[in-house]
Design an enzyme around this catalytic site. Structure first.
Site, PDB file in Angstrom:
ATOM      1  N   ASP A 186      20.757  48.875  60.766  1.00 24.71           N
ATOM      2  CA  ASP A 186      21.419  49.492  61.929  1.00 24.71           C
ATOM      3  C   ASP A 186      20.420  50.216  62.822  1.00 24.71           C
ATOM      4  O   ASP A 186      20.741  50.584  63.951  1.00 24.71           O
ATOM      5  CB  ASP A 186      22.464  50.523  61.476  1.00 24.71           C
ATOM      6  CG  ASP A 186      23.764  49.874  61.032  1.00 24.71           C
ATOM      7  OD1 ASP A 186      24.033  48.757  61.501  1.00 24.71           O
ATOM      8  OD2 ASP A 186      24.477  50.480  60.218  1.00 24.71           O
TER       9      ASP A 186
ATOM     10  N   SER B  56      44.087  40.066  37.115  1.00 22.05           N
ATOM     11  CA  SER B  56      44.451  41.037  36.095  1.00 22.05           C
ATOM     12  C   SER B  56      45.873  40.711  35.656  1.00 22.05           C
ATOM     13  O   SER B  56      46.562  39.910  36.308  1.00 22.05           O
ATOM     14  CB  SER B  56      44.403  42.444  36.657  1.00 22.05           C
ATOM     15  OG  SER B  56      45.384  42.605  37.646  1.00 22.05           O
TER      16      SER B  56
ATOM     17  N   ASP C 234      32.830  51.395  63.546  1.00 21.38           N
ATOM     18  CA  ASP C 234      32.919  50.504  62.399  1.00 21.38           C
ATOM     19  C   ASP C 234      34.378  50.402  61.991  1.00 21.38           C
ATOM     20  O   ASP C 234      35.082  51.409  61.940  1.00 21.38           O
ATOM     21  CB  ASP C 234      32.105  51.070  61.234  1.00 21.38           C
ATOM     22  CG  ASP C 234      30.650  50.668  61.375  1.00 21.38           C
ATOM     23  OD1 ASP C 234      30.400  49.589  61.926  1.00 21.38           O
ATOM     24  OD2 ASP C 234      29.786  51.444  60.949  1.00 21.38           O
TER      25      ASP C 234
ATOM     26  N   ASP D 271      24.565  53.355  59.273  1.00 18.54           N
ATOM     27  CA  ASP D 271      23.933  53.981  58.117  1.00 18.54           C
ATOM     28  C   ASP D 271      22.839  53.120  57.491  1.00 18.54           C
ATOM     29  O   ASP D 271      21.959  53.631  56.836  1.00 18.54           O
ATOM     30  CB  ASP D 271      24.978  54.351  57.056  1.00 18.54           C
ATOM     31  CG  ASP D 271      25.855  53.170  56.685  1.00 18.54           C
ATOM     32  OD1 ASP D 271      25.589  52.056  57.167  1.00 18.54           O
ATOM     33  OD2 ASP D 271      26.804  53.373  55.907  1.00 18.54           O
TER      34      ASP D 271
ATOM     35  N   ASP E  86      44.829  46.939  36.842  1.00 16.23           N
ATOM     36  CA  ASP E  86      43.883  46.810  37.954  1.00 16.23           C
ATOM     37  C   ASP E  86      43.688  48.189  38.606  1.00 16.23           C
ATOM     38  O   ASP E  86      44.561  48.692  39.279  1.00 16.23           O
ATOM     39  CB  ASP E  86      44.433  45.814  38.979  1.00 16.23           C
ATOM     40  CG  ASP E  86      43.462  45.568  40.124  1.00 16.23           C
ATOM     41  OD1 ASP E  86      42.391  46.221  40.140  1.00 16.23           O
ATOM     42  OD2 ASP E  86      43.782  44.735  40.986  1.00 16.23           O
TER      43      ASP E  86
ATOM     44  N   LYS F 254      48.118  38.324  38.227  1.00 14.47           N
ATOM     45  CA  LYS F 254      47.988  38.293  39.696  1.00 14.47           C
ATOM     46  C   LYS F 254      46.493  38.242  40.007  1.00 14.47           C
ATOM     47  O   LYS F 254      45.669  38.797  39.278  1.00 14.47           O
ATOM     48  CB  LYS F 254      48.661  39.513  40.360  1.00 14.47           C
ATOM     49  CG  LYS F 254      47.938  40.831  40.196  1.00 14.47           C
ATOM     50  CD  LYS F 254      47.378  41.324  41.521  1.00 14.47           C
ATOM     51  CE  LYS F 254      45.926  41.737  41.417  1.00 14.47           C
ATOM     52  NZ  LYS F 254      45.551  42.821  40.576  1.00 14.47           N
TER      53      LYS F 254
ATOM     54  N   THR G 290      36.686  37.131  36.392  1.00 13.20           N
ATOM     55  CA  THR G 290      37.984  36.446  36.290  1.00 13.20           C
ATOM     56  C   THR G 290      38.767  36.553  37.585  1.00 13.20           C
ATOM     57  O   THR G 290      39.582  35.712  37.909  1.00 13.20           O
ATOM     58  CB  THR G 290      38.844  37.014  35.156  1.00 13.20           C
ATOM     59  OG1 THR G 290      39.091  38.392  35.439  1.00 13.20           O
ATOM     60  CG2 THR G 290      38.137  36.886  33.823  1.00 13.20           C
TER      61      THR G 290
END
Lengths: 712, 569
Positions: free
Chosen positions: A552, A414, A335, A548, A372, A425, A411
């Site tokens: 799968d 932040s 993965d 997991d 953030d 940004k 939104t």
């Protein structure tokens, strides 16, 4: 100590729980639960010796044909020794007695090897068993009321309520609620993990403890068949089945034993013809020295120890067969997230628009990211620190009385408002609309940069201040350091790595190229994984993968080695043939190495065992026939003192070498990733040529010692 | 050894290096999956034969059907040959009016020729009618060789094919081996031998007056035709009792050289055919070199020991001179010389030929030991036609199994996983010979009556008994002599040992072919145990020598080694 990525990143909640990997080495082995004593610790040795003696019962020995032949031979020799005792000379009696003794020691050493391997597992099992104390379960009746009952009374499909502070009574699936669970009892990892209904983290293990909240679980294993029970019986080696390769090797060893038995038995007529009939003691000594006792004695210990090495890395295999298959795997499905990349997108570059200094963009981006708390946000702050030495603390003055605009999913941006400045940004379109709402415009250059980053497989974040776009931050998946080298190593071993990701092909290709994997599956669906595995298998490859989720499960079942994450669903765990208690997908690489090491150890000791016979012949044959053919003396290349000491030295060497090789059998032969050719050259030199040479030295040394203590 | 001995050996090696790969390439085309090429008339002849026998040349057999066909064919061959030997006095083509063979000798000889052993408890010129030689023995020289090739080809197919239920068609493989390989080569070699003076006639014995005034009848016969296939098919059964030591079978130094070349040619070309058939020529080369190095070592060892004066003679002070600088001349014609005798001996025992150009009983103990050890190897250096290749491939499978684990994968050979089923069959293959050879020899030295048949005392006598069973068990057929083996005990025991040594190995080999053929081919990669390298050839040699050494070392020590070392005292 690297932390293990505990949760699936695709899950929104996961972001909070995910710990950033601080080290790049994929999960170093962590000793599980009980501390192990050294192999030759006194108390342990005594206990194992007792077990070894108990294993002398023919019904047990029968399962090891090579050693069974030794046992029968020893018994036979002992009887002959007893009968002839009165009529033989003192020196013959001493010789025969010592041979009987050392033959007996050979069997005990073999059993001791097995007992030691099993003993190491037992210590682990005992520690596990302590966690499996009978607890009280709160069963939910059909009418919704709750009754208290003993764990043993729970049946498959029962519903239980588990609250904070309770031990989870048995393996199950959460059908309602969310809780943090302490799984240290089985994983050794002290940090609690989140388990919740639905999704891929819904299964819980009996014996683990709920720390907060309350969950309703459905029992998914009968009492006595729980995960913990299986783990205990596995590490104890109680229901150990011989693996396919072990069976094949055993057949060859039995074949060799029969041939050499025949050689020894028919030798007597030829000896009689030559006028030099041999005593039973000498013939049995020859037989035991020739048959492959070294590997015969250590074979099961090697298998148990291989399994044990897996368990000590917190991986539980359902069978030894899976461990062997791991060594054979030539394709690994890995993965992307958490295995190849850190799992979070990280800021890697600031791309300012014309006229904006790069440093200003970095400063704005950093300020906008203070609010953030996501890994992405933090990575922006880190990048600003790293590239321009900007520290948040230095802005404390400016930020006095500032308003933080926290990042939220709605939104998708932040920022911070301070004095007259507003910095933001966020995602391209979110910032666009904000800029427009502030009365500004988004220039074409910024849009171009956004597009550029996206085509490179990255995620663009736009930074704006006061209605003006300053530039773009390039976020991308960062490949863990050292992965490319690791994949190159795997390639050298003939193992292909395939990256599996939900990303689009462009992004996937970028990361695949950077990580140096051989192939990738982009926008992977479970069906795609399954068909990829099938295609590789049809081409003759053995495939290993981790997984997991419930979806799968088919691929895990199809793969030759399917490693389910312990944090995953019950379905995934049942479909795979291994479970990683740490839920660390990187471990797949280690599992393959363990499988290879097991096979290498087995092969090396087999080669060594057979190669040993050359020297033993040169010790015993001249000793047997020097009487009738004095001319055979040149064959006595080791110049052993006399026939008795020569034969005895060979027998003693044969017994002691088993003891000497126990640590190697348990630890496994040194393994490094290299091509098959170079591994072969190395091991052939050590165990093949070494196997021929060593006994010449060993037997000579023992002969000298025998002379010194006056046995001749 | 003198320079000329080395030059001879060198020329032989050069010729083999040229012709074995060429013939190997040709053999690969004969058994190509796409069908054989070659002249149209052979195909037409074959089609007619198949139509006559009711065989569909395009249908294939499972390994079981293949083995059953093989056993049926061999059983019928034994019956036919037995009948011919027992009834020869009543049949035409018997100018010398020879009587029928005794039942025990007839069965021994029938089994011997059908199993490609060609052990002879008789002298051809005084026992076998011309008709029996031509219609019986010579025919078996062709077909028994073809049976061996068929099994080898079937095993190669098992290794080459992926998920295949079948391994070819026995009747087709048998026929094509004869029509496309053995007959054309035999024709060429017959002409070469005739050019050297090997006789070829159908008349009765020629009686002449000798210089001393006596009268001597010298039997001839269709010798050249039989001689060529005797060697090419690694049969070894001589027209005359003296075999290739007889001037009518092997008249000149050149014919002797050609005979050595002929008996090595097909066995050494088969690994090349193998490499081409599996599409990986280096794999074939690795097998070839393992065979070649073993043969080369045995040849030079035998030549070295044979060109020295025998230890016993040294001991008693007998100086022996030969035209090429000394050596053990006992039992050797000057026409052949000791070095050539030793080269022939090593080659005839390394292949399962068993033809002899000098008396093996008279070889120096060490050279005789080399010949004995060569056969003990299980006829793999380079072995009999077909049997050498399948024997070596099974040793390769065992080597891969032991050493292959050391690279960290469950063993695979040519992309085929070697698992319990194959190991079971390979173990049986390894077990069969020690069981039959050692048990038979042990019984022979224990029974007082059979002990009496041993003409020499001590270790040499032991060598004689061991040699006879190792030779019959491994389907070699060369005799150490010194053993009065035309007794019921030896005739019957040897027949059993020969049959076990042939079919007890062929059936597991075919079963392995079936089992491997059904498996998918795993693509080779960096993690694959390399089996096309010099290291693998070395491992293969090590495994062959070690396994054989472990089995036979005690008996070698009591026989040739004791005799050799005693001679030095």
């Amino acid at each position: 100590m690297p932390k293990n990525t505990q949760l699936n990143i695709s899950h929104p909640k996961a972001l909070e729980m995910t710990k950033t990997e601080t080290s790049t080495t994929p999960a170093t082995p962590r000793r599980n639960v009980a501390a192990r004593g050294g192999i030759f610790e006194m108390a342990q040795v005594k206990r194992n010796l007792v077990v070894a003696l108990a294993k002398l019962h023919p019904r047990t020995m029968y399962h090891n044909p090579v050693m069974f032949v030794v046992e029968v031979g020893t018994a036979f020799t002992a009887v002959v020794f007893a009968i002839d005792f009165g009529s033989s000379s003192n020196s013959t009696n001493l010789f025969s007695g010592l041979v009987v003794l050392w033959l007996f020691a050979t069997i005990v050493f073999a059993n001791f090897a097995e007992a030691t391997a099993e003993g190491r597992g037992k210590a682990q099992a005992d520690a596990l068993r302590r966690t499996r104390t009978s607890t009280v379960a709160h069963r939910i009746r059909a009418d919704g009321s709750i009754e208290e009952t003993a764990t043993e009374n729970l049946g498959y499909g029962d519903l239980c309520l588990v609250s904070a502070g309770d031990t989870i009574p048995c393996d199950g699936e959460i059908i309602k609620g969310i809780a943090s669970v302490d799984e240290s009892a089985i994983t050794g990892e002290s940090a609690p993990v989140i388990r919740e209904s639905g999704g891929d983290r819904s299964s819980v293990t009996g014996g683990t403890k709920v720390i907060s909240d309350e969950i309703t679980i459905r029992v998914s294993a009968k009492p006595g068949e729980s995960f913990l029970d299986r783990m205990i019986s596995l590490v104890e080696g109680a229901d150990r089945q011989k693996t396919p390769n072990e069976i094949a090797l055993n057949i060859l060893l039995v074949g060799l034993t029969i041939i050499l038995l025949l050689t020894t038995v028919t030798l007597q007529p030829f000896a009689i013809y030559s006028g030099s009939p041999q005593s039973v003691v000498v013939l049995v000594a020859l037989l035991v020295c020739l048959i492959p006792t070294t590997i015969g004695a250590l074979l099961s210990a090697i298998g148990i120890a291989g399994m044990d090495r897996l368990v000590s890395r917190n991986v539980l295999a359902t069978s030894g067969r899976a461990v062997e298959a791991a060594g054979d795997c030539s394709t690994l499905l890995l993965d992307k997230t958490g295995t190849i990349t850190y799992g979070n997108r990280r800021a890697t570059e600031f791309l300012p628009v014309a006229g904006v200094p790069s440093r200003d963009l970095a400063e704005a981006a950093m300020l906008a990211s203070i609010a953030d708390e996501t890994p992405e946000g933090r990575s922006i702050v880190e990048l600003a620190q790293r590239t321009y030495g900007l520290e948040v603390e230095n802005f404390d003055g400016q930020l006095q009385g500032a308003t933080l605009v926290n990042f939220s999913a709605t939104t998708r941006m932040s920022g911070v408002d301070y004095h007259t400045s507003k910095v933001r940004k966020g995602a391209g379109d979110a910032i666009s609309s904000w800029v427009i709402s502030q009365g500004g415009t988004v220039n074409a250059e910024a849009l171009e940069a956004v597009h550029q980053v996206a085509t490179q497989g990255g995620t663009p974040l736009v930074v704006a201040a006061n209605a003006k776009v300053l530039g773009v931050i390039h976020l991308k998946d960062v490949v863990k350091e050292g992965m490319a080298a690791r994949f190159a190593e795997l390639r050298a071993m003939g193992i292909k790595t395939v990256m599996v990701t939900g990303d689009n092909p462009v992004t996937a290709a970028t990361i695949a190229a950077e990580a140096g994997v051989d192939d990738f599956i982009a926008e992977a669906t479970p069906e795609q994984k399954l068909s990829y595995i099938r295609a590789r298998q049809t081409g003759g490859s053995l495939v290993a993968m981790t997984g997991d989720g419930t979806n799968d499960a088919p691929a895990l079942a199809q793969a030759d080695v399917g490693v389910a994450m312990n944090s995953g669903t019950q379905a995934a765990k049942e479909a795979g043939n291994m479970v990683d208690l740490d839920s660390d997908p990187t471990k797949l690489i280690e599992i393959v190495a363990i499988g290879k090491q097991l096979l290498i150890t087995r092969g090396s000791l087999t080669t060594f065992s057979i190669a040993n016979d050359v020297a033993k012949y040169f010790a015993i044959i001249p000793a047997m026939f020097q009487g009738v053919f004095p001319a055979l003396a040149p064959l006595n290349v080791m110049h052993l003192t006399n026939p008795h000491s020569a034969i005895l030295a060979a027998v003693i060497f044969n017994a002691l070498i088993i003891l000497a090789l126990i640590p190697l059998a348990l630890r496994g032969v040194h393994f490094r990733s290299a091509s098959a050719s170079s591994i072969l050259r190395r091991n052939m030199a050590i165990y093949g040529l070494g196997g021929v040479a060593l006994p010449f030295i060993g037997i000579k040394a023992i002969d000298i010692v025998l002379g010194l203590v006056g046995i001749r | 050894m003198t320079t000329s001995d080395f030059v001879g050996l060198g020329i032989l090696i050069v010729l083999l290096a040229i012709f074995a790969p060429l013939l190997g390439r040709y053999i690969a085309t004969v058994f190509a999956e796409t069908g054989p090429g070659g002249p149209r008339f052979i195909a037409r002849l074959e089609s007619r034969l198949f139509a006559l026998a009711g065989i569909d040349e395009h249908s294939e057999q499972t390994w079981r059907a293949y083995a059953i066909s093989l056993l049926a064919f061999s059983s019928l061959s034994v019956l036919f040959l037995y009948g011919l030997e027992r009834l020869q006095s009543l049949l035409p083509g018997n100018p010398l009016k020879l009587s029928a063979l005794s039942p025990a000798l007839a069965i021994n000889t029938a089994v011997s020729f059908v199993t490609n052993t060609n052990w002879q408890n008789y002298s051809g010129e005084s026992t076998m009618a011309i008709a029996t030689q031509m219609a019986g023995l010579a025919v078996q020289n062709f077909v028994s060789a073809a049976v061996g090739i068929a099994v080898a080809i079937a095993l190669v197919r098992g290794l080459a094919r992926s998920r295949s239920r079948t391994i070819g068609n026995f009747w087709v493989d048998l026929t094509r081996s004869i029509t496309r390989l053995l007959i054309p080569l035999a024709v060429l070699f017959t002409l070469l031998l005739v050019s050297q003076g090997v006789v070829e006639n159908l008349t009765a014995a020629k009686c002449v007056s000798t210089i001393a005034g006596g009268r001597q009848c010298i039997p001839g016969g269709p010798v050249a035709t039989q001689e060529a296939i005797k060697l090419l098919g690694t049969n070894g059964g001589g027209y005359f009792g003296a075999n290739s030591a007889h001037p009518f079978e092997n008249p000149t130094a050149l014919s002797n050289f050609a005979e050595i070349f002929a008996l090595l040619l097909i066995p050494f070309s088969l690994p090349f055919a193998f490499g081409r058939m599996i599409g990986r020529r280096r794999q074939g080369l690795a097998i070839f070199f393992a065979m070649f190095i073993l043969w080369f070592a045995s040849a030079t060892a035998a030549m070295y020991f044979q060109t020295k004066v025998a230890p016993l003679n040294q001991h008693v002070g007998v100086a022996v001179a030969s035209k090429s600088g000394g050596g053990n001349l006992e039992g050797t014609d000057l026409r052949v010389d000791p070095a050539a005798c030793a080269l022939f001996a090593a080659s005839t025992t390394g292949t399962s030929t068993g033809a002899t150009a000098c008396a093996h009983d008279s070889l120096t103990p060490a050279a005789g030991g080399v010949a004995l050890f060569n056969m003990m190897l299980g006829e793999v250096d380079p072995g009999g036609v077909g049997s050498g290749l399948y024997g070596m491939l099974i040793f390769a499978i065992v080597s891969v199994f032991i050493a292959g684990l050391m690279v960290g994968r469950t063993p695979e050979y040519l992309g085929k996983k070697i698992q319990a089923a194959e190991m079971k069959l390979a173990s049986i293959y390894l077990l069969i010979l020690p069981i039959s050879v050692l048990v038979a020899a042990a019984v022979a030295v224990l029974l007082p009556t059979t002990r009496a048949a041993i003409l020499n005392p001590g270790s040499h006598g032991l060598s004689e008994v061991i040699y006879s069973f190792v030779s019959t068990g491994n389907n070699n057929g060369s005799a150490f002599a010194g053993l009065s083996s035309n007794t019921d005990f030896y005739n019957i025991t040897e027949a059993i040992v020969m049959a076990i040594g042939r079919y007890g190995l062929m059936i597991p080999a075919l079963a392995i072919a079936g089992s491997l053929g059904a498996k998918a081919v795993i693509p080779a990669g960096e993690g694959t145990f390399p089996t096309d390298t010099p290291l693998f050839s070395a491992i293969l040699i090590g495994v062959v020598v070690l396994l054989v050494g472990l089995t036979y070392f005690p008996v070698m020590a009591l026989g040739p080694i004791a005799e050799h070392l005693t001679g030095h005292f």
